[in-house]
Design a protein around this motif. Structure first.
Motif, PDB file in Angstrom:
ATOM      1  N   PRO A 150       0.830  -1.200   0.000  1.00 24.57           N
ATOM      2  CA  PRO A 150       0.000   0.000   0.000  1.00 24.57           C
ATOM      3  C   PRO A 150       0.871   1.258   0.000  1.00 24.57           C
ATOM      4  O   PRO A 150       1.782   1.384   0.821  1.00 24.57           O
ATOM      5  N   VAL A 151       0.600   2.159  -0.933  1.00 28.02           N
ATOM      6  CA  VAL A 151       1.362   3.410  -1.044  1.00 28.02           C
ATOM      7  C   VAL A 151       0.537   4.522  -0.392  1.00 28.02           C
ATOM      8  O   VAL A 151      -0.535   4.880  -0.880  1.00 28.02           O
ATOM      9  N   ILE A 152       1.063   5.026   0.713  1.00 27.93           N
ATOM     10  CA  ILE A 152       0.265   5.885   1.603  1.00 27.93           C
ATOM     11  C   ILE A 152       0.686   7.353   1.537  1.00 27.93           C
ATOM     12  O   ILE A 152       1.876   7.663   1.593  1.00 27.93           O
ATOM     13  N   ALA A 198       3.711  -1.260   4.426  1.00 26.76           N
ATOM     14  CA  ALA A 198       3.321   0.093   4.018  1.00 26.76           C
ATOM     15  C   ALA A 198       4.508   0.852   3.438  1.00 26.76           C
ATOM     16  O   ALA A 198       5.628   0.750   3.942  1.00 26.76           O
ATOM     17  N   GLU A 199       4.225   1.582   2.372  1.00 22.36           N
ATOM     18  CA  GLU A 199       5.193   2.548   1.845  1.00 22.36           C
ATOM     19  C   GLU A 199       4.606   3.921   2.156  1.00 22.36           C
ATOM     20  O   GLU A 199       3.610   4.324   1.556  1.00 22.36           O
ATOM     21  N   VAL A 200       5.190   4.588   3.129  1.00 19.76           N
ATOM     22  CA  VAL A 200       4.669   5.886   3.580  1.00 19.76           C
ATOM     23  C   VAL A 200       5.413   6.982   2.830  1.00 19.76           C
ATOM     24  O   VAL A 200       6.624   7.161   3.001  1.00 19.76           O
ATOM     25  N   PHE A 205       6.800  10.519   1.323  1.00 15.45           N
ATOM     26  CA  PHE A 205       7.229  11.842   1.783  1.00 15.45           C
ATOM     27  C   PHE A 205       6.629  12.956   0.927  1.00 15.45           C
ATOM     28  O   PHE A 205       7.187  14.035   0.863  1.00 15.45           O
ATOM     29  N   ARG A 206       5.491  12.664   0.284  1.00 16.94           N
ATOM     30  CA  ARG A 206       4.866  13.746  -0.481  1.00 16.94           C
ATOM     31  C   ARG A 206       3.900  14.549   0.393  1.00 16.94           C
ATOM     32  O   ARG A 206       3.318  15.522  -0.059  1.00 16.94           O
ATOM     33  N   VAL A 207       3.725  14.079   1.632  1.00 16.29           N
ATOM     34  CA  VAL A 207       2.943  14.878   2.592  1.00 16.29           C
ATOM     35  C   VAL A 207       3.810  15.133   3.822  1.00 16.29           C
ATOM     36  O   VAL A 207       4.775  14.394   4.079  1.00 16.29           O
ATOM     37  N   GLY A 233       8.407   6.142   1.149  1.00 12.31           N
ATOM     38  CA  GLY A 233       8.322   6.304  -0.302  1.00 12.31           C
ATOM     39  C   GLY A 233       8.502   7.749  -0.711  1.00 12.31           C
ATOM     40  O   GLY A 233       8.545   8.653   0.130  1.00 12.31           O
ATOM     41  N   THR A 234       8.577   7.947  -2.018  1.00  7.14           N
ATOM     42  CA  THR A 234       8.816   9.277  -2.580  1.00  7.14           C
ATOM     43  C   THR A 234      10.006   9.942  -1.883  1.00  7.14           C
ATOM     44  O   THR A 234       9.984  11.132  -1.546  1.00  7.14           O
ATOM     45  N   VAL A 235      11.045   9.160  -1.663  1.00  9.37           N
ATOM     46  CA  VAL A 235      12.267   9.697  -1.039  1.00  9.37           C
ATOM     47  C   VAL A 235      13.101  10.313  -2.158  1.00  9.37           C
ATOM     48  O   VAL A 235      13.603   9.604  -3.031  1.00  9.37           O
ATOM     49  N   VAL A 269      13.943  -3.490  -8.361  1.00 10.42           N
ATOM     50  CA  VAL A 269      13.703  -2.051  -8.492  1.00 10.42           C
ATOM     51  C   VAL A 269      12.201  -1.780  -8.556  1.00 10.42           C
ATOM     52  O   VAL A 269      11.404  -2.674  -8.828  1.00 10.42           O
ATOM     53  N   LYS A 270      11.853  -0.526  -8.314  1.00  9.07           N
ATOM     54  CA  LYS A 270      10.468  -0.093  -8.536  1.00  9.07           C
ATOM     55  C   LYS A 270      10.338   0.287 -10.012  1.00  9.07           C
ATOM     56  O   LYS A 270      11.238   0.932 -10.560  1.00  9.07           O
ATOM     57  N   PHE A 271       9.275  -0.117 -10.649  1.00  8.71           N
ATOM     58  CA  PHE A 271       9.012   0.294 -12.036  1.00  8.71           C
ATOM     59  C   PHE A 271       7.942   1.379 -11.961  1.00  8.71           C
ATOM     60  O   PHE A 271       6.785   1.093 -11.633  1.00  8.71           O
ATOM     61  N   PHE A 272       8.355   2.612 -12.192  1.00  8.76           N
ATOM     62  CA  PHE A 272       7.458   3.745 -11.974  1.00  8.76           C
ATOM     63  C   PHE A 272       7.647   4.822 -13.046  1.00  8.76           C
ATOM     64  O   PHE A 272       8.788   5.119 -13.399  1.00  8.76           O
ATOM     65  N   PRO A 273       6.579   5.451 -13.510  1.00 10.61           N
ATOM     66  CA  PRO A 273       5.168   5.111 -13.292  1.00 10.61           C
ATOM     67  C   PRO A 273       4.769   3.966 -14.218  1.00 10.61           C
ATOM     68  O   PRO A 273       4.846   4.107 -15.442  1.00 10.61           O
ATOM     69  N   PRO A 332       6.196  -2.931  -9.757  1.00 14.70           N
ATOM     70  CA  PRO A 332       5.512  -1.873 -10.506  1.00 14.70           C
ATOM     71  C   PRO A 332       4.568  -1.073  -9.613  1.00 14.70           C
ATOM     72  O   PRO A 332       3.897  -1.642  -8.745  1.00 14.70           O
ATOM     73  N   THR A 333       4.526   0.209  -9.846  1.00 14.91           N
ATOM     74  CA  THR A 333       3.650   1.113  -9.096  1.00 14.91           C
ATOM     75  C   THR A 333       3.254   2.259 -10.019  1.00 14.91           C
ATOM     76  O   THR A 333       4.072   2.712 -10.826  1.00 14.91           O
ATOM     77  N   GLY A 334       2.020   2.700  -9.850  1.00 18.09           N
ATOM     78  CA  GLY A 334       1.539   3.798 -10.707  1.00 18.09           C
ATOM     79  C   GLY A 334       0.546   3.249 -11.703  1.00 18.09           C
ATOM     80  O   GLY A 334       0.930   2.745 -12.756  1.00 18.09           O
ATOM     81  N   GLY A 335      -0.734   3.298 -11.315  1.00 18.47           N
ATOM     82  CA  GLY A 335      -1.770   2.785 -12.204  1.00 18.47           C
ATOM     83  C   GLY A 335      -2.204   1.361 -11.884  1.00 18.47           C
ATOM     84  O   GLY A 335      -3.024   0.784 -12.598  1.00 18.47           O
ATOM     85  N   ILE A 336      -1.654   0.779 -10.826  1.00 20.05           N
ATOM     86  CA  ILE A 336      -2.088  -0.571 -10.434  1.00 20.05           C
ATOM     87  C   ILE A 336      -3.387  -0.414  -9.625  1.00 20.05           C
ATOM     88  O   ILE A 336      -3.513   0.500  -8.794  1.00 20.05           O
ATOM     89  N   CYS A 337      -4.335  -1.302  -9.865  1.00 17.95           N
ATOM     90  CA  CYS A 337      -5.611  -1.236  -9.149  1.00 17.95           C
ATOM     91  C   CYS A 337      -6.153  -2.649  -9.006  1.00 17.95           C
ATOM     92  O   CYS A 337      -5.548  -3.616  -9.509  1.00 17.95           O
ATOM     93  N   GLY A 358       2.962  -2.081  -6.047  1.00 14.40           N
ATOM     94  CA  GLY A 358       2.606  -1.008  -5.128  1.00 14.40           C
ATOM     95  C   GLY A 358       1.372  -0.290  -5.642  1.00 14.40           C
ATOM     96  O   GLY A 358       1.120  -0.263  -6.852  1.00 14.40           O
ATOM     97  N   GLY A 359       0.609   0.273  -4.723  1.00 16.57           N
ATOM     98  CA  GLY A 359      -0.557   1.022  -5.180  1.00 16.57           C
ATOM     99  C   GLY A 359      -1.247   1.759  -4.062  1.00 16.57           C
ATOM    100  O   GLY A 359      -1.129   1.399  -2.885  1.00 16.57           O
ATOM    101  N   SER A 360      -1.948   2.813  -4.457  1.00 18.92           N
ATOM    102  CA  SER A 360      -2.635   3.636  -3.461  1.00 18.92           C
ATOM    103  C   SER A 360      -4.134   3.351  -3.412  1.00 18.92           C
ATOM    104  O   SER A 360      -4.827   3.909  -2.575  1.00 18.92           O
ATOM    105  N   TRP A 361      -4.632   2.474  -4.330  1.00 14.74           N
ATOM    106  CA  TRP A 361      -6.089   2.319  -4.394  1.00 14.74           C
ATOM    107  C   TRP A 361      -6.686   1.821  -3.078  1.00 14.74           C
ATOM    108  O   TRP A 361      -7.799   2.168  -2.740  1.00 14.74           O
TER     109      TRP A 361
HETATM  110  C1  3PG Z   1       3.680   5.942  -6.113  1.00 13.89           C
HETATM  111  O1  3PG Z   1       4.051   6.903  -5.480  1.00 13.89           O
HETATM  112  O2  3PG Z   1       4.267   4.865  -6.068  1.00 13.89           O
HETATM  113  C2  3PG Z   1       2.501   6.093  -6.998  1.00 13.89           C
HETATM  114  O3  3PG Z   1       2.153   7.426  -7.138  1.00 13.89           O
HETATM  115  C3  3PG Z   1       1.318   5.307  -6.625  1.00 13.89           C
HETATM  116  O4  3PG Z   1       0.584   5.210  -7.779  1.00 13.89           O
HETATM  117  P1  3PG Z   1      -0.984   4.984  -7.761  1.00 13.89           P
HETATM  118  O5  3PG Z   1      -1.564   6.122  -6.987  1.00 13.89           O
HETATM  119  O6  3PG Z   1      -1.391   4.989  -9.212  1.00 13.89           O
HETATM  120  O7  3PG Z   1      -1.243   3.668  -7.097  1.00 13.89           O
END
Ligand code: 3PG
Length: 215
Positions: free
Chosen positions: A16-18, A41-43, A45-47, A68-70, A128-132, A156-161, A178-181
């Motif tokens: 979970p990307v938090i 959890a991947e917490v 640093f964008r907040v 995350g987002t380090v 590695v992380k595959f992003f986005p 992979p992270t970014g668009g996973i649901c 990884g994902g934030s959904w």
């Molecule tokens: C991330 O920081 O890894 C992504 O922004 C998460 O992507 P998602 O919101 O599409 O799951």
């Protein structure tokens, strides 16, 4: 490198990307993830409250908490100080990656290209992380990368649901997604902990149905 960490990633299969604005909710959030059977959890640093959230979640002792987002050393050091067990970067930051390696801190550098992969491999990092993930070409890109980089594992992270998780996890080079959904900011703001637990359990169930390669 970092075999125990990679083993845990492979076990959980979903991270979970938090982005939790209000760190005072971190305890409830951790409880919801544990209740859903997904104690990882991947917490990001964008907040602002990221370090506080990491500290609160890590203090439980039963959640694998990373940052995350380090994007710089200051954040990497704050994450370490707060008790993060691993770091994730959106792009390949040489300074952050080299510092993490010096600290023996597991790290998933973000890459979206062969250049980033070469930089990771030069440092002995084979996961590695595959992003986005989706915007960079999705599974088609990973399939193309698997030819020359068959020894690399991706998160992979970014668009996973929930709708595409199984497809991504089925691909042999994918160790976890990884994902934030399942921890969408609107759920966290509303304190919808039962829903977070339900979505986490759903993700765990999908991941458990994905066949291991060669099985
Ligand atoms: C991330 O920081 O890894 C992504 O922004 C998460 O992507 P998602 O919101 O599409 O799951």
């Amino acid at each position: 490198m970092f075999p125990q960490f990679i083993e845990q990633l492979a076990l959980h299969k979903v991270v979970p990307v938090i982005a939790l604005e209000d760190a005072s909710r971190a305890k409830d959030l951790a409880g919801a993830l544990v209740a859903g059977g997904l104690p990882v959890a991947e917490v990001t640093f964008r907040v602002k409250g990221a370090a506080q959230t990491i500290e609160t979640m890590a203090q439980r002792g039963d959640v694998l908490v990373g940052a995350g987002t380090v994007r710089n050393l200051e954040q990497a050091k704050a994450a370490q100080g707060a008790g993060a067990s691993f770091l994730v970067t959106p792009g390949f930051s040489s300074s952050v990656v080299d510092w993490a390696l010096e600290q023996d801190m597991p790290i998933l550098p973000g890459i979206d290209s062969t250049l980033g992969l070469e930089m990771a491999l030069e440092r002995g990092l084979k996961t590695v992380k595959f992003f986005p993930a989706t915007a960079s070409g999705g599974l088609a890109k990973l399939k193309a990368l698997k030819g020359p980089y068959g020894d690399v594992q991706f998160c992979p992270t970014g668009g996973i649901c929930v709708g595409n998780l199984a497809e991504w996890l089925t691909f042999p080079s994918v160790v976890a997604c990884g994902g934030s959904w399942l921890v969408a900011p609107k759920l966290l703001e509303a304190g919808e902990w039962e829903e977070v637990a339900r979505l986490s359990a759903e993700a765990v169930s999908i991941a458990s149905q994905v066949k291991e390669p060669n099985s």
